[in-house]
Motif scaffolding. Structure first.
Motif, mmCIF file in Angstrom:
data_model
loop_
_atom_site.group_PDB
_atom_site.id
_atom_site.type_symbol
_atom_site.label_atom_id
_atom_site.label_comp_id
_atom_site.label_asym_id
_atom_site.label_seq_id
_atom_site.Cartn_x
_atom_site.Cartn_y
_atom_site.Cartn_z
ATOM 1 N N ARG A 180 -57.081 99.886 44.570
ATOM 2 C CA ARG A 180 -58.273 99.024 44.572
ATOM 3 C C ARG A 180 -58.149 97.930 45.621
ATOM 4 O O ARG A 180 -59.095 97.636 46.347
ATOM 5 C CB ARG A 180 -58.473 98.391 43.193
ATOM 6 C CG ARG A 180 -59.434 99.131 42.308
ATOM 7 C CD ARG A 180 -59.872 98.267 41.136
ATOM 8 N NE ARG A 180 -58.747 97.647 40.453
ATOM 9 C CZ ARG A 180 -58.171 98.116 39.345
ATOM 10 N NH1 ARG A 180 -58.622 99.203 38.799
ATOM 11 N NH2 ARG A 180 -57.163 97.493 38.807
ATOM 12 N N GLU A 181 -56.966 97.317 45.725
ATOM 13 C CA GLU A 181 -56.740 96.261 46.716
ATOM 14 C C GLU A 181 -56.910 96.770 48.146
ATOM 15 O O GLU A 181 -57.443 96.079 48.996
ATOM 16 C CB GLU A 181 -55.345 95.650 46.558
ATOM 17 C CG GLU A 181 -55.153 94.818 45.318
ATOM 18 C CD GLU A 181 -55.958 93.532 45.339
ATOM 19 O OE1 GLU A 181 -56.096 92.921 46.415
ATOM 20 O OE2 GLU A 181 -56.468 93.147 44.273
ATOM 21 N N ARG A 185 -49.125 108.786 48.678
ATOM 22 C CA ARG A 185 -48.623 109.350 49.947
ATOM 23 C C ARG A 185 -47.956 108.264 50.798
ATOM 24 O O ARG A 185 -46.907 108.502 51.410
ATOM 25 C CB ARG A 185 -49.767 110.005 50.729
ATOM 26 C CG ARG A 185 -50.109 111.398 50.244
ATOM 27 C CD ARG A 185 -50.978 112.142 51.255
ATOM 28 N NE ARG A 185 -52.172 111.418 51.653
ATOM 29 C CZ ARG A 185 -53.355 111.506 51.055
ATOM 30 N NH1 ARG A 185 -53.513 112.314 50.027
ATOM 31 N NH2 ARG A 185 -54.385 110.829 51.498
ATOM 32 N N ARG A 186 -48.549 107.097 50.845
ATOM 33 C CA ARG A 186 -47.968 106.006 51.641
ATOM 34 C C ARG A 186 -46.616 105.577 51.074
ATOM 35 O O ARG A 186 -45.675 105.300 51.823
ATOM 36 C CB ARG A 186 -48.927 104.808 51.691
ATOM 37 C CG ARG A 186 -50.143 105.084 52.534
ATOM 38 C CD ARG A 186 -51.105 103.930 52.533
ATOM 39 N NE ARG A 186 -52.309 104.258 53.274
ATOM 40 C CZ ARG A 186 -53.363 103.475 53.368
ATOM 41 N NH1 ARG A 186 -53.362 102.287 52.788
ATOM 42 N NH2 ARG A 186 -54.424 103.856 54.046
ATOM 43 N N ILE A 187 -46.533 105.519 49.749
ATOM 44 C CA ILE A 187 -45.261 105.187 49.115
ATOM 45 C C ILE A 187 -44.231 106.273 49.426
ATOM 46 O O ILE A 187 -43.077 105.975 49.742
ATOM 47 C CB ILE A 187 -45.438 105.005 47.590
ATOM 48 C CG1 ILE A 187 -46.277 103.749 47.308
ATOM 49 C CG2 ILE A 187 -44.074 104.924 46.890
ATOM 50 C CD1 ILE A 187 -46.736 103.611 45.875
ATOM 51 N N GLY A 188 -44.656 107.531 49.376
ATOM 52 C CA GLY A 188 -43.762 108.642 49.707
ATOM 53 C C GLY A 188 -43.239 108.551 51.125
ATOM 54 O O GLY A 188 -42.057 108.816 51.385
ATOM 55 N N ARG A 189 -44.105 108.170 52.066
ATOM 56 C CA ARG A 189 -43.668 108.024 53.466
ATOM 57 C C ARG A 189 -42.660 106.882 53.603
ATOM 58 O O ARG A 189 -41.689 106.984 54.354
ATOM 59 C CB ARG A 189 -44.871 107.806 54.384
ATOM 60 C CG ARG A 189 -45.649 109.083 54.648
ATOM 61 C CD ARG A 189 -46.592 108.952 55.825
ATOM 62 N NE ARG A 189 -47.537 107.851 55.700
ATOM 63 C CZ ARG A 189 -48.788 107.959 55.250
ATOM 64 N NH1 ARG A 189 -49.256 109.136 54.878
ATOM 65 N NH2 ARG A 189 -49.572 106.910 55.183
ATOM 66 N N SER A 231 -57.852 105.686 47.706
ATOM 67 C CA SER A 231 -57.572 106.398 46.455
ATOM 68 C C SER A 231 -56.110 106.222 46.035
ATOM 69 O O SER A 231 -55.257 105.865 46.849
ATOM 70 C CB SER A 231 -57.879 107.887 46.613
ATOM 71 O OG SER A 231 -56.904 108.491 47.448
ATOM 72 N N GLU A 232 -55.852 106.483 44.755
ATOM 73 C CA GLU A 232 -54.476 106.432 44.255
ATOM 74 C C GLU A 232 -53.602 107.450 44.983
ATOM 75 O O GLU A 232 -52.434 107.201 45.238
ATOM 76 C CB GLU A 232 -54.443 106.722 42.752
ATOM 77 C CG GLU A 232 -54.957 105.591 41.898
ATOM 78 C CD GLU A 232 -54.883 105.919 40.425
ATOM 79 O OE1 GLU A 232 -53.762 106.157 39.919
ATOM 80 O OE2 GLU A 232 -55.949 105.951 39.780
#
Length: 98
Positions: free
Chosen positions: A60-61, A71-75, A65-66
């Motif tokens: 939301r920030e 995916r960004r956290i995974g990268r 999408s979640e």
């Protein structure tokens, strides 16, 4: 020839401890260049994660999408050689990203 000894056992334990906290050497992309540091977006994401926000709240920030956040956290995990989000936080802290 190497024989089993207390010294060898101690060296083995030191090696195993260092191996567990090691960060893989990767190269190529900006995200994988640990020495370059994180982008502002990655820093913001890490800050939200360290504050305990859920993926839904972070999405939301960012206005995405979640799945995009996951995916960004995974990268980020891949860039820092972290298997879990906890390890991501530890590695980010060690690199001075937090």
């Amino acid at each position: 020839m190497v024989h089993d000894s207390p010294l060898l056992g101690g060296l083995e334990r030191i090696f195993e401890a260092l191996w567990r906290i090691a960060v893989p050497i990767t190269g190529g992309t900006e995200l994988n260049d640990v020495t370059a540091g994180p982008s502002l977006e990655a820093k913001r994401l890490l800050t939200y994660l360290s504050a305990g926000l859920t993926d839904e709240s972070i999405a939301r920030e960012f206005g995405v999408s979640e799945r995009t956040i996951a995916r960004r956290i995974g990268r980020l995990q891949e860039a820092l050689g972290a298997q879990t989000r906890f390890q991501l936080g530890v590695q980010a802290s060690r690199q001075g990203w937090l």
